[in-house]
Enzyme design. Structure first.
Site, PDB file in Angstrom:
ATOM      1  N   CYS A  93      15.013 -18.860  50.523  1.00 45.10           N
ATOM      2  CA  CYS A  93      16.448 -18.794  50.239  1.00 45.10           C
ATOM      3  C   CYS A  93      17.216 -18.702  51.558  1.00 45.10           C
ATOM      4  O   CYS A  93      16.872 -17.875  52.405  1.00 45.10           O
ATOM      5  CB  CYS A  93      16.756 -17.566  49.395  1.00 45.10           C
ATOM      6  SG  CYS A  93      15.646 -17.387  47.987  1.00 45.10           S
ATOM      7  N   ARG A 151      10.096   6.680  46.117  1.00 44.45           N
ATOM      8  CA  ARG A 151       9.663   5.303  45.901  1.00 44.45           C
ATOM      9  C   ARG A 151       9.575   4.555  47.226  1.00 44.45           C
ATOM     10  O   ARG A 151      10.254   4.914  48.185  1.00 44.45           O
ATOM     11  CB  ARG A 151      10.602   4.571  44.943  1.00 44.45           C
ATOM     12  CG  ARG A 151      12.077   4.614  45.320  1.00 44.45           C
ATOM     13  CD  ARG A 151      12.906   4.482  44.044  1.00 44.45           C
ATOM     14  NE  ARG A 151      14.341   4.335  44.295  1.00 44.45           N
ATOM     15  CZ  ARG A 151      15.150   5.349  44.572  1.00 44.45           C
ATOM     16  NH1 ARG A 151      14.686   6.574  44.724  1.00 44.45           N
ATOM     17  NH2 ARG A 151      16.445   5.128  44.738  1.00 44.45           N
ATOM     18  N   ARG A 169      15.452 -10.899  54.568  1.00 42.69           N
ATOM     19  CA  ARG A 169      14.281 -10.669  55.428  1.00 42.69           C
ATOM     20  C   ARG A 169      13.891 -11.907  56.206  1.00 42.69           C
ATOM     21  O   ARG A 169      12.716 -12.133  56.502  1.00 42.69           O
ATOM     22  CB  ARG A 169      13.104 -10.174  54.587  1.00 42.69           C
ATOM     23  CG  ARG A 169      13.414  -8.876  53.914  1.00 42.69           C
ATOM     24  CD  ARG A 169      12.201  -8.099  53.443  1.00 42.69           C
ATOM     25  NE  ARG A 169      12.706  -6.977  52.678  1.00 42.69           N
ATOM     26  CZ  ARG A 169      12.565  -6.849  51.354  1.00 42.69           C
ATOM     27  NH1 ARG A 169      11.874  -7.734  50.662  1.00 42.69           N
ATOM     28  NH2 ARG A 169      13.110  -5.826  50.734  1.00 42.69           N
ATOM     29  N   ARG A 171      12.120   5.017  52.209  1.00 47.13           N
ATOM     30  CA  ARG A 171      13.474   5.445  52.533  1.00 47.13           C
ATOM     31  C   ARG A 171      13.966   6.493  51.565  1.00 47.13           C
ATOM     32  O   ARG A 171      14.633   7.446  51.932  1.00 47.13           O
ATOM     33  CB  ARG A 171      14.386   4.222  52.493  1.00 47.13           C
ATOM     34  CG  ARG A 171      15.858   4.554  52.420  1.00 47.13           C
ATOM     35  CD  ARG A 171      16.705   3.372  52.836  1.00 47.13           C
ATOM     36  NE  ARG A 171      16.261   2.876  54.118  1.00 47.13           N
ATOM     37  CZ  ARG A 171      16.341   1.601  54.516  1.00 47.13           C
ATOM     38  NH1 ARG A 171      16.838   0.699  53.704  1.00 47.13           N
ATOM     39  NH2 ARG A 171      15.923   1.242  55.690  1.00 47.13           N
ATOM     40  N   TYR A 172      13.693   6.258  50.300  1.00 48.85           N
ATOM     41  CA  TYR A 172      14.133   7.176  49.253  1.00 48.85           C
ATOM     42  C   TYR A 172      13.006   8.175  48.985  1.00 48.85           C
ATOM     43  O   TYR A 172      11.847   7.900  49.258  1.00 48.85           O
ATOM     44  CB  TYR A 172      14.453   6.398  47.974  1.00 48.85           C
ATOM     45  CG  TYR A 172      15.591   5.428  48.103  1.00 48.85           C
ATOM     46  CD1 TYR A 172      16.917   5.876  48.086  1.00 48.85           C
ATOM     47  CD2 TYR A 172      15.356   4.071  48.242  1.00 48.85           C
ATOM     48  CE1 TYR A 172      17.962   4.979  48.182  1.00 48.85           C
ATOM     49  CE2 TYR A 172      16.410   3.163  48.348  1.00 48.85           C
ATOM     50  CZ  TYR A 172      17.712   3.625  48.317  1.00 48.85           C
ATOM     51  OH  TYR A 172      18.743   2.746  48.412  1.00 48.85           O
ATOM     52  N   CYS A 217      18.343 -15.208  52.594  1.00 53.67           N
ATOM     53  CA  CYS A 217      17.338 -14.128  52.563  1.00 53.67           C
ATOM     54  C   CYS A 217      17.642 -13.018  53.576  1.00 53.67           C
ATOM     55  O   CYS A 217      17.898 -13.267  54.744  1.00 53.67           O
ATOM     56  CB  CYS A 217      15.957 -14.699  52.848  1.00 53.67           C
ATOM     57  SG  CYS A 217      14.674 -13.424  52.767  1.00 53.67           S
ATOM     58  N   ASP A 275      23.926  -9.168  52.332  1.00 55.93           N
ATOM     59  CA  ASP A 275      23.645  -8.428  53.565  1.00 55.93           C
ATOM     60  C   ASP A 275      24.053  -9.248  54.795  1.00 55.93           C
ATOM     61  O   ASP A 275      23.913 -10.470  54.802  1.00 55.93           O
ATOM     62  CB  ASP A 275      22.142  -8.126  53.664  1.00 55.93           C
ATOM     63  CG  ASP A 275      21.676  -7.153  52.586  1.00 55.93           C
ATOM     64  OD1 ASP A 275      22.461  -6.251  52.235  1.00 55.93           O
ATOM     65  OD2 ASP A 275      20.536  -7.301  52.104  1.00 55.93           O
ATOM     66  N   ASP A 304      23.990  -2.674  50.178  1.00 58.81           N
ATOM     67  CA  ASP A 304      22.831  -2.034  50.799  1.00 58.81           C
ATOM     68  C   ASP A 304      23.305  -1.699  52.204  1.00 58.81           C
ATOM     69  O   ASP A 304      23.503  -2.588  53.035  1.00 58.81           O
ATOM     70  CB  ASP A 304      21.623  -2.971  50.780  1.00 58.81           C
ATOM     71  CG  ASP A 304      20.327  -2.215  50.546  1.00 58.81           C
ATOM     72  OD1 ASP A 304      20.267  -1.029  50.949  1.00 58.81           O
ATOM     73  OD2 ASP A 304      19.385  -2.792  49.985  1.00 58.81           O
ATOM     74  N   CYS A 340       6.957 -17.318  50.213  1.00 58.22           N
ATOM     75  CA  CYS A 340       7.753 -17.442  48.981  1.00 58.22           C
ATOM     76  C   CYS A 340       7.620 -18.860  48.465  1.00 58.22           C
ATOM     77  O   CYS A 340       7.314 -19.778  49.225  1.00 58.22           O
ATOM     78  CB  CYS A 340       9.233 -17.189  49.271  1.00 58.22           C
ATOM     79  SG  CYS A 340       9.561 -15.519  49.822  1.00 58.22           S
ATOM     80  N   LYS A 382      21.162   1.814  49.061  1.00 53.59           N
ATOM     81  CA  LYS A 382      22.091   1.137  48.160  1.00 53.59           C
ATOM     82  C   LYS A 382      23.216   2.083  47.738  1.00 53.59           C
ATOM     83  O   LYS A 382      22.953   3.182  47.270  1.00 53.59           O
ATOM     84  CB  LYS A 382      21.339   0.626  46.935  1.00 53.59           C
ATOM     85  CG  LYS A 382      20.295  -0.417  47.287  1.00 53.59           C
ATOM     86  CD  LYS A 382      19.536  -0.867  46.063  1.00 53.59           C
ATOM     87  CE  LYS A 382      18.414  -1.827  46.406  1.00 53.59           C
ATOM     88  NZ  LYS A 382      17.312  -1.201  47.178  1.00 53.59           N
TER      89      LYS A 382
HETATM   90  C1  PLP Z   1      16.131  -1.316  46.974  1.00 53.32           C
HETATM   91  C2  PLP Z   1      15.105  -0.446  47.528  1.00 53.32           C
HETATM   92  C3  PLP Z   1      14.386   0.415  46.698  1.00 53.32           C
HETATM   93  C4  PLP Z   1      14.610   0.486  45.196  1.00 53.32           C
HETATM   94  O1  PLP Z   1      15.862   0.957  44.881  1.00 53.32           O
HETATM   95  P1  PLP Z   1      16.252   1.232  43.353  1.00 53.32           P
HETATM   96  O2  PLP Z   1      17.693   1.596  43.417  1.00 53.32           O
HETATM   97  O3  PLP Z   1      15.357   2.331  42.887  1.00 53.32           O
HETATM   98  O4  PLP Z   1      15.998  -0.032  42.611  1.00 53.32           O
HETATM   99  C5  PLP Z   1      13.455   1.232  47.276  1.00 53.32           C
HETATM  100  N1  PLP Z   1      13.237   1.230  48.601  1.00 53.32           N
HETATM  101  C6  PLP Z   1      13.928   0.421  49.434  1.00 53.32           C
HETATM  102  C7  PLP Z   1      13.677   0.477  50.883  1.00 53.32           C
HETATM  103  C8  PLP Z   1      14.889  -0.436  48.919  1.00 53.32           C
HETATM  104  O5  PLP Z   1      15.571  -1.263  49.732  1.00 53.32           O
HETATM  105  S1  SF4 Z   2      15.373 -13.833  48.983  1.00 54.63           S
HETATM  106 FE1  SF4 Z   2      13.861 -13.978  50.680  1.00 54.63          FE
HETATM  107  S2  SF4 Z   2      12.085 -12.818  49.953  1.00 54.63           S
HETATM  108 FE2  SF4 Z   2      13.354 -13.271  48.138  1.00 54.63          FE
HETATM  109  S3  SF4 Z   2      12.500 -15.203  47.305  1.00 54.63           S
HETATM  110 FE3  SF4 Z   2      14.204 -15.729  48.661  1.00 54.63          FE
HETATM  111  S4  SF4 Z   2      13.234 -16.142  50.666  1.00 54.63           S
HETATM  112 FE4  SF4 Z   2      11.752 -15.002  49.423  1.00 54.63          FE
END
Ligand code: PLP
Ligand code: SF4
Length: 387
Positions: free
Chosen positions: A146, A133, A151, A129-130, A149, A310, A347, A142, A354
């Site tokens: 959580c 990175r 995801r 996305r960025y 979560c 989120d 986010d 996991c 973010k």
């Molecule tokens: C959070 C995230 C990152 C890392 O973000 P930083 O601000 O550099 O910590 C990179 N890619 C994705 C898709 C993210 O959600």
């Molecule tokens: S937030 Fe989601 S991905 Fe992170 S440890 Fe908890 S269950 Fe696993």
């Protein structure tokens, strides 16, 4: 508890503030088993019946487990389960770990994939996305699932397991994309893997010349600190510069075991960051977060992000207003070490990335000056340069 022979000393007066975690029904278990991370994963609590060993399961939790059977698995390590309050369903550890009927409620704006991570995937499992990175999804598993979560759509679901070919394709994508200088190995939790398997992945990433830093996202220091073994950190330190980001949400989670896990990593030169999720009833209180963040600093863990929760499906009961987050940030900045103050971020739903949020400190501004208020509310003028 971790082998303490080879770790750097910390004054007992500070160490004494980190109490060993209670062992609940496992009080008589031999240490060899309690300290073995595989024992915990093998004895994960996954049903209401197993939860009854540790807590008086409430009607809402039992109904939540029943209704949500097919939605999002229960999975709690005995270590984390023993931190829960037996009587109080509102216990901040328990709120993160046990299902509730409210999880079945879907708010108007809830989304299965709130961050649109699946959309920004050039190859499956890699969210790019960025500019520089990527987030590399390597496992659905996991130590603890959580309830908040982000995801949920894939975590805990073996159907979303990243198979060997997918992971290889992800590595290939990173290799042929020189703009990527930072790889976040995530999931799920990559530390559910064996040391050897993780080492093979890290070796391949490290062999890519444009990869400058590697980050591992893991909640095991919180939910399974036994996972952070001397062998693991001896392996990880071969891949520097390597960072770990973890996910403490409440001071109750900062046990002696967690302290020792972080001490091993910090002693191996691994900088540790923390990403807290702001959760209603868990940590939506400035005093709780100030306490947490100060304790994290004693553990050599830097509070990095405070996330607005989120809008994942079934999360609304755990979310706070943004005003609450702003109020907390206002109560941290200036009142405690700047080191203890994370960035508060949303986010952005839909994949915006973010976005930092800050209470407003600017009272007035024109071409000649800016008037700011400090943390105590007094106003001060900064004159802009005249030339
Ligand atoms: C959070 C995230 C990152 C890392 O973000 P930083 O601000 O550099 O910590 C990179 N890619 C994705 C898709 C993210 O959600
Ligand atoms: S937030 Fe989601 S991905 Fe992170 S440890 Fe908890 S269950 Fe696993």
């Amino acid at each position: 508890m971790a082998n303490q022979a080879n770790v750097n000393p910390v004054p007992d007066t500070l160490l004494d503030r980190f109490r060993p975690a209670p062992r609940g029904p496992w009080a008589d278990l031999p240490d060899a088993q309690w300290n073995d991370w595989r024992w915990h994963l093998g004895h994960s609590l996954t049903t209401v019946e197993s939860l009854r060993q540790v807590i008086d399961v409430s009607e809402d939790e039992a109904a939540g487990a029943e209704e949500g059977r097919d939605a999002f698995k229960i999975g709690i390590t005995p270590y984390y389960a023993a931190l829960m309050d037996r009587k109080d369903p509102g216990c901040p550890v328990r709120l993160q770990a046990t299902p509730r009927t409210a999880e079945m409620h879907v708010d108007r704006w809830d989304l299965a994939d709130p961050l649109a991570e699946e959309r920004d995937m050039p190859v499956p499992g890699v969210t790019h996305r960025y500019p520089d990175r990527v987030l590399f999804y390597v496992t659905h598993d996991c130590a603890m699932f959580c309830r908040h979560c982000t995801r949920k759509r894939k975590v805990a679901n073996p159907g979303t397991a990243a198979n060997a070919q997918q992971i290889q394709a992800g590595i290939e994508y990173i290799r042929r994309t020189p703009a990527i200088r930072d790889v976040i190995v995530s999931g799920g939790d990559p530390l559910t893997w064996s040391d050897d398997r993780l080492a093979r992945l890290l070796e391949q990433l490290r062999a890519i010349p444009h990869v400058e830093i590697i980050r591992i996202g893991t909640r095991t220091p919180v939910t399974l600190p036994q996972r952070i073994t001397p062998d693991l950190v001896a392996m990880l330190r071969q891949f520097h510069p390597l960072f770990v980001n973890t996910h403490f949400n409440h001071p109750k989670e900062t046990t002696r075991e967690a302290f020792e896990a972080c001490r091993l990593m910090a002693d191996a030169g691994i900088p540790i960051g923390n990403q807290t999720v702001l959760l209603r009833g868990v940590n939506d209180d400035a005093a709780v977060l100030m306490d947490l963040n100060r304790r994290l600093l004693m553990m050599r863990v830097k509070p990095y992000y405070l996330f607005q929760c989120d809008p994942t499906r079934g999360n609304s009961h755990l979310r706070t207003t943004v005003a609450k987050g702003m109020e907390i940030m206002d109560a941290l900045r200036g009142w405690t070490s700047g080191m203890a103050v994370p960035y508060y971020v949303i986010d952005a739903p839909g994949g915006g990335g973010k976005v930092p949020l800050l209470p407003s400190y600017v009272v007035y501004r024109d071409d000649t000056k800016i008037v700011v208020r400090n943390y105590r509310g007094t106003e001060h003028t900064y004159w802009e340069p005249e030339t």
